[in-house]
Design an enzyme around this catalytic site. Structure first.
Site, PDB file in Angstrom:
ATOM      1  N   GLU A  39     -71.227   5.654  -3.009  1.00  0.00           N
ATOM      2  CA  GLU A  39     -70.891   6.439  -3.537  1.00  0.00           C
ATOM      3  C   GLU A  39     -71.051   5.849  -4.814  1.00  0.00           C
ATOM      4  O   GLU A  39     -71.985   6.022  -6.336  1.00  0.00           O
ATOM      5  CB  GLU A  39     -69.360   7.953  -3.807  1.00  0.00           C
ATOM      6  CG  GLU A  39     -70.261   8.869  -3.018  1.00  0.00           C
ATOM      7  CD  GLU A  39     -69.130   9.444  -1.524  1.00  0.00           C
ATOM      8  OE1 GLU A  39     -67.683   9.156  -2.162  1.00  0.00           O
ATOM      9  OE2 GLU A  39     -69.023   9.755  -0.175  1.00  0.00           O
ATOM     10  N   HIS A  74     -68.657   1.299  -2.354  1.00  0.00           N
ATOM     11  CA  HIS A  74     -68.807   2.532  -1.868  1.00  0.00           C
ATOM     12  C   HIS A  74     -70.355   3.209  -2.175  1.00  0.00           C
ATOM     13  O   HIS A  74     -70.071   2.384  -3.688  1.00  0.00           O
ATOM     14  CB  HIS A  74     -67.722   3.439  -2.013  1.00  0.00           C
ATOM     15  CG  HIS A  74     -67.348   4.363  -1.360  1.00  0.00           C
ATOM     16  ND1 HIS A  74     -68.613   5.989  -1.641  1.00  0.00           N
ATOM     17  CD2 HIS A  74     -66.669   4.654  -0.145  1.00  0.00           C
ATOM     18  CE1 HIS A  74     -68.382   6.806  -0.130  1.00  0.00           C
ATOM     19  NE2 HIS A  74     -67.027   5.811   0.264  1.00  0.00           N
TER      20      HIS A  74
END
Ligand code: 13P
Length: 248
Positions: free
Chosen positions: A96, A94
């Site tokens: 993030e 991901h």
């Protein structure tokens, strides 16, 4: 090639035990048939969410894991632990985790392999930053991130790609239908080369990045967009279920 749509909610670092359970009950009550629906709560609420989902078809997912089976890895969670709690899929790569937590591609690759070898579904996230798009490097970046998966991971039911342009995540600025289709078609073509065409035709590719009920239908009706990975709009069952319904 008819692929079964897959819409998953990534709750990120949100909810409380009570609100996670309530959200899960709402999703379970309204999840449409004919598609895969999943939710990925924070680790600490996995058990409560599994209980709230009851016997519904909604798949329980995790947002991360560690690649080792057990041992002295303070703070980490293994694939075996996730399976013990009824987890069926796990995210890798991901944006993030890549860009905020600074997780390197080599670690992402090890996690993906451990999840796959553990028998779970891998949702592998790829996507370029705005500067990379502006520099014409979108395909190059996505290609490199796809290479974190290896061709021996060849069960098309357990490999899912989420194309999440970083500039669209949490910004309210989604990719246009055409931008999404162009990237998804590239991903499918790259996978046909690295695996084979049959595999690439069967793999689901989700779009993620400011997907909401208003833009879901347009994005998911693109030829190579097979669902969504939803952040903000997955935190309310109404908006999440409206997106799910737009997929079928
Ligand atoms: P938003 O839907 O909040 O833009 O987040 C997308 C995402 O990162 C899903 O993993």
């Amino acid at each position: 090639m008819a692929r079964k749509p897959f819409v998953a909610g990534n709750w990120k670092m949100n909810t409380t035990k009570a609100s996670a359970s309530e959200l899960a009950r709402g999703v379970a009550a309204g999840a449409p048939d004919g598609m895969d629906v999943g939710v990925a709560p924070p680790f600490v609420y996995l058990d409560a969410v599994r209980e709230a989902l009851g016997s519904s078809r909604v798949l329980l997912g995790a947002q991360d894991c560690y690649f080792e089976k057990n041992g002295a890895f303070t703070g980490e969670i293994s694939v075996e632990m996730l399976k013990d709690l009824g987890v069926k899929f796990c995210l890798t790569g991901h944006s993030e985790r890549r860009h905020v937590i600074k997780e390197p591609g080599e670690l992402v690759a090890k996690k993906a392999k451990a999840i796959y070898n553990g028998g779970l579904i891998v949702i592998h996230c790829v996507g370029e930053k705005l500067a990379e798009r502006d520099a014409g490097k979108t395909f190059e970046v996505v290609q490199k991130q796809l290479e974190e998966l290896t061709p021996d991971m060849n069960d098309a039911n357990r490999i899912v790609i989420a194309y999440e342009p970083v500039w669209a995540i949490g910004t309210g600025r989604n990719a246009t239908d055409q931008q999404a289709q162009e990237a998804h078609a590239y991903i499918r073509g790259a996978m046909a080369k690295r695996w084979n065409k049959d595999f690439a035709d069967r793999v689901r590719i989700q779009y993620g990045g400011s997907m909401k009920p208003e833009n879901a239908k347009g994005l998911m009706s693109q030829t190579d967009v097979d669902g969504g990975l939803i952040g903000g709009a997955s935190l309310k069952s109404d908006s999440f279920l409206a997106i799910c319904k737009a997929a079928i």
